[in-house]
Scaffold this motif. Sequence first.
Motif, mmCIF file in Angstrom:
data_model
loop_
_atom_site.group_PDB
_atom_site.id
_atom_site.type_symbol
_atom_site.label_atom_id
_atom_site.label_comp_id
_atom_site.label_asym_id
_atom_site.label_seq_id
_atom_site.Cartn_x
_atom_site.Cartn_y
_atom_site.Cartn_z
ATOM 1 N N ILE A 35 -6.275 8.856 -8.702
ATOM 2 C CA ILE A 35 -5.338 8.999 -7.588
ATOM 3 C C ILE A 35 -5.830 8.204 -6.379
ATOM 4 O O ILE A 35 -5.048 7.526 -5.704
ATOM 5 N N MET A 36 -7.140 8.249 -6.122
ATOM 6 C CA MET A 36 -7.699 7.486 -4.995
ATOM 7 C C MET A 36 -7.487 5.989 -5.216
ATOM 8 O O MET A 36 -7.123 5.263 -4.290
ATOM 9 N N PHE A 37 -7.710 5.525 -6.435
ATOM 10 C CA PHE A 37 -7.517 4.108 -6.742
ATOM 11 C C PHE A 37 -6.059 3.700 -6.539
ATOM 12 O O PHE A 37 -5.763 2.692 -5.901
ATOM 13 N N GLU A 38 -5.140 4.487 -7.097
ATOM 14 C CA GLU A 38 -3.718 4.139 -6.998
ATOM 15 C C GLU A 38 -3.216 4.160 -5.564
ATOM 16 O O GLU A 38 -2.436 3.301 -5.158
ATOM 17 N N MET A 39 -3.676 5.119 -4.770
ATOM 18 C CA MET A 39 -3.245 5.179 -3.370
ATOM 19 C C MET A 39 -3.833 4.013 -2.569
ATOM 20 O O MET A 39 -3.184 3.486 -1.663
ATOM 21 N N THR A 40 -5.059 3.600 -2.899
ATOM 22 C CA THR A 40 -5.663 2.445 -2.231
ATOM 23 C C THR A 40 -4.835 1.200 -2.503
ATOM 24 O O THR A 40 -4.490 0.446 -1.587
ATOM 25 N N VAL A 41 -4.495 0.970 -3.761
ATOM 26 C CA VAL A 41 -3.691 -0.202 -4.134
ATOM 27 C C VAL A 41 -2.290 -0.103 -3.530
ATOM 28 O O VAL A 41 -1.757 -1.095 -3.015
ATOM 29 N N PHE A 42 -1.697 1.071 -3.576
ATOM 30 C CA PHE A 42 -0.350 1.277 -3.035
ATOM 31 C C PHE A 42 -0.295 0.924 -1.547
ATOM 32 O O PHE A 42 0.568 0.158 -1.106
ATOM 33 N N PHE A 43 -1.212 1.481 -0.766
ATOM 34 C CA PHE A 43 -1.210 1.219 0.672
ATOM 35 C C PHE A 43 -1.508 -0.243 0.966
ATOM 36 O O PHE A 43 -0.851 -0.856 1.807
ATOM 37 N N ALA A 44 -2.512 -0.802 0.291
ATOM 38 C CA ALA A 44 -2.865 -2.201 0.544
ATOM 39 C C ALA A 44 -1.687 -3.117 0.226
ATOM 40 O O ALA A 44 -1.346 -3.999 1.019
ATOM 41 N N ALA A 45 -1.063 -2.928 -0.925
ATOM 42 C CA ALA A 45 0.032 -3.814 -1.334
ATOM 43 C C ALA A 45 1.238 -3.700 -0.408
ATOM 44 O O ALA A 45 1.766 -4.709 0.075
ATOM 45 N N HIS A 46 1.683 -2.489 -0.147
ATOM 46 C CA HIS A 46 2.892 -2.328 0.652
ATOM 47 C C HIS A 46 2.682 -2.720 2.113
ATOM 48 O O HIS A 46 3.539 -3.381 2.710
ATOM 49 N N LEU A 47 1.574 -2.345 2.688
ATOM 50 C CA LEU A 47 1.332 -2.718 4.076
ATOM 51 C C LEU A 47 1.068 -4.214 4.222
ATOM 52 O O LEU A 47 1.402 -4.804 5.256
ATOM 53 N N MET A 48 0.492 -4.843 3.199
ATOM 54 C CA MET A 48 0.302 -6.300 3.238
ATOM 55 C C MET A 48 1.651 -7.021 3.239
ATOM 56 O O MET A 48 1.831 -8.008 3.958
ATOM 57 N N VAL A 49 2.581 -6.562 2.425
ATOM 58 C CA VAL A 49 3.909 -7.185 2.389
ATOM 59 C C VAL A 49 4.589 -7.042 3.740
ATOM 60 O O VAL A 49 5.142 -8.007 4.281
#
Length: 174
Positions: free
Chosen positions: A102-116
């Motif tokens: 869950i920590m990994f997926e939330m890290t990727v989720f936040f990084a990807a969406h906020l980067m876009v």
Amino acid sequence: MSNKVIYAIYNDDDVLMNAVKQTRAAHHHIEEVFSPFPVHGLDKAMGIAPTRLAICAFIYGCIGITVATVMMNYIMIQDWPQDIGGKPSFSYVDNMPAFVPIMFEMTVFFAAHLMVITFYMRSRLWPFKQAENPDVRTTDDHFLMEVAVNNNEEELVSFFKKTGAVEVKVIDKH
């Protein structure tokens, strides 16, 4: 002050790269270069500073893992602790191996969406924004270099013709 710019149009990316280098060596200010595909090394040749988007990605990932940790600690330990599969529910540290995905997926989720979102805001790409492409051929097979004119119009036109431009236009921007 004049709002004139020169549009130097090229049909080969190697000729464009040489023209950009010559233009920078002659101390002319390049406003923008329009290209139908990414040209390797063009940003360095234009003197554009490296992007700081990677720093943003790291910060956004840190925000994501923090949100995930706080969320899981609150939901699974403090708010409604349950015995799932015999795992103890009185400590976040004891349950952390189960929370790693869950920590990994939330890290990727936040990084990807906020980067876009950051990329679109930084590039000023809003919904329903009109295209700023000065020549439609730059989406197909031509390259365009936009250079500011400072009372040296004739000199710039001859300079860009010598650099291999197939077409040179002087445009009055409003």
